[in-house]
Design a protein around this motif. Structure first.
Motif, PDB file in Angstrom:
ATOM      1  N   THR A  84       2.467  27.421   7.907  1.00 17.48           N
ATOM      2  CA  THR A  84       2.410  28.208   6.684  1.00 17.48           C
ATOM      3  C   THR A  84       2.347  29.683   7.057  1.00 17.48           C
ATOM      4  N   LEU A  85       3.213  30.460   6.463  1.00 17.92           N
ATOM      5  CA  LEU A  85       3.231  31.898   6.738  1.00 17.92           C
ATOM      6  C   LEU A  85       2.939  32.638   5.442  1.00 17.92           C
ATOM      7  N   GLU A  86       2.281  33.763   5.547  1.00 17.50           N
ATOM      8  CA  GLU A  86       2.065  34.580   4.354  1.00 17.50           C
ATOM      9  C   GLU A  86       2.496  36.000   4.633  1.00 17.50           C
ATOM     10  N   GLY A  87       3.014  36.658   3.634  1.00 23.94           N
ATOM     11  CA  GLY A  87       3.420  38.044   3.818  1.00 23.94           C
ATOM     12  C   GLY A  87       4.133  38.549   2.582  1.00 23.94           C
ATOM     13  N   VAL A  88       4.772  39.694   2.759  1.00 22.56           N
ATOM     14  CA  VAL A  88       5.514  40.284   1.646  1.00 22.56           C
ATOM     15  C   VAL A  88       7.002  40.062   1.901  1.00 22.56           C
ATOM     16  N   ALA A  89       7.682  39.565   0.874  1.00 22.21           N
ATOM     17  CA  ALA A  89       9.132  39.346   0.981  1.00 22.21           C
ATOM     18  C   ALA A  89       9.795  40.706   0.809  1.00 22.21           C
ATOM     19  N   VAL A  90      10.313  41.265   1.913  1.00 22.60           N
ATOM     20  CA  VAL A  90      10.777  42.653   1.800  1.00 22.60           C
ATOM     21  C   VAL A  90      12.261  42.789   1.493  1.00 22.60           C
ATOM     22  N   ASP A  91      13.062  41.903   2.058  1.00 24.70           N
ATOM     23  CA  ASP A  91      14.506  42.022   1.807  1.00 24.70           C
ATOM     24  C   ASP A  91      15.191  40.776   2.348  1.00 24.70           C
ATOM     25  N   LEU A  92      16.514  40.793   2.311  1.00 25.44           N
ATOM     26  CA  LEU A  92      17.318  39.735   2.928  1.00 25.44           C
ATOM     27  C   LEU A  92      18.024  40.361   4.123  1.00 25.44           C
ATOM     28  N   ASN A  93      18.332  39.552   5.131  1.00 20.38           N
ATOM     29  CA  ASN A  93      19.201  40.073   6.187  1.00 20.38           C
ATOM     30  C   ASN A  93      20.654  39.850   5.740  1.00 20.38           C
TER      31      ASN A  93
END
Ligand code: BTN
Length: 274
Positions: free
Chosen positions: A236-245
């Motif tokens: 499980t990872l948590e973070g902010v979805a910043v963009d797409l590659n």
């Protein structure tokens, strides 16, 4: 008044994505039937629709409730492009279907990678599987140019909660939206199918110009900028979805750095992380 779908009426739409049409009253899953047809050599643009599915499948092997009133469909695609681009189909399709929903007055947003939501509630699910048995297309992702295989086929399944009440779907109402509930009326399923096929065709035709597809994905999404929790391969990872590659992978900024996610199930969190 809403017309009942008939295979002839669907064929008469003239869509290259519906050259061959099978319409069933009930099937276990249009996805399985389309795969069977594809293995038997069905051409690009073979469309399977069923009024009811008794064993509809969602992503990650989940059950997909498919009572009468929904638009349950699977398409056989034999893409003319390189297999390396197949992973783009799922997000490309989500842009096409989102645009179709906007055209009928529903302000749908895309949750990465391809769920269609209205006010956070799912109105449509998309499942793209490649010719490798039940392999999600995303799992086949390779860098463009790395692989020059041609792709045999992709089965693109679309499950649209159309002329149903959320209660018909036997999942908590706060989780699902339906076209009927959003518009306060039923829609003509043939018209809806026509709009979806037209928009899908337009988007699939420009899949090689993926930057343009992803710009529209960004304009329609509800994931970027949010804190998310992602489950993939047992972690499980948590973070902010910043963009797409450039290939549509989600860039997740975590405490340990930015991770590129090609697949996974995301849950959007509030700013306080709950
Ligand atoms: C998801 O989990 O969001 C994807 C759902 C895909 C459901 C559709 S309904 C038509 C086709 N047949 C199936 O069994 N599944 C797909």
């Amino acid at each position: 008044m809403t017309e009942a779908l008939s295979a002839e009426a669907v064929k008469s739409l003239g869509s290259p994505l519906a050259c061959v049409v099978e319409l069933h009253d009930a099937l276990r899953s249009t996805q399985e039937r389309a795969r069977e047809l594809a293995h038997a050599g069905a051409r690009h643009g073979t469309l399977v629709v069923s009024r009811v599915q008794t064993g509809g499948r969602g992503r990650l092997g989940r059950r997909w409730g498919s009572p009468e009133g929904g638009l349950w469909m699977s398409l056989v695609l034999r893409p003319a492009f390189d297999a390396a681009l197949a992973a783009r189909i799922t997000q490309t399709a989500s842009v096409g279907v989102a645009k179709a929903l906007w055209e009928i007055g529903i302000e749908a947003r895309i949750k990465w990678p391809n769920d269609l939501l209205v006010d956070g509630k799912k109105i449509c699910g998309i499942l793209a599987e490649s010719s490798a048995e039940s392999a999600p297309v995303a799992a086949k992702r390779v860098a463009p140019g790395e692989n020059v295989r041609r792709l045999d086929f992709v089965i693109l399944g679309i499950g649209m909660n159309a002329n149903l009440d959320p209660a018909d779907l036997a999942v908590p109402d706060r989780e699902v939206a339906t076209i009927r509930a959003e518009l306060g009326r039923d829609v003509d399923l043939l018209e809806l199918l026509k709009t979806i096929l037209t928009d899908l065709e337009t988007e699939l035709d420009r899949i090689e110009d993926f930057d343009a597809v992803l710009d529209d994905w960004r304009a329609l999404n509800c994931t970027l900028g949010n804190r998310v929790r992602v489950r993939r391969f047992g972690e499980t990872l948590e973070g902010v979805a910043v963009d797409l590659n450039p290939e549509g992978a989600l860039l997740l900024k975590t405490r340990d750095g930015t991770v590129e996610l090609y697949e996974g199930e995301i849950e959007q969190l509030r700013q306080d992380g709950t």
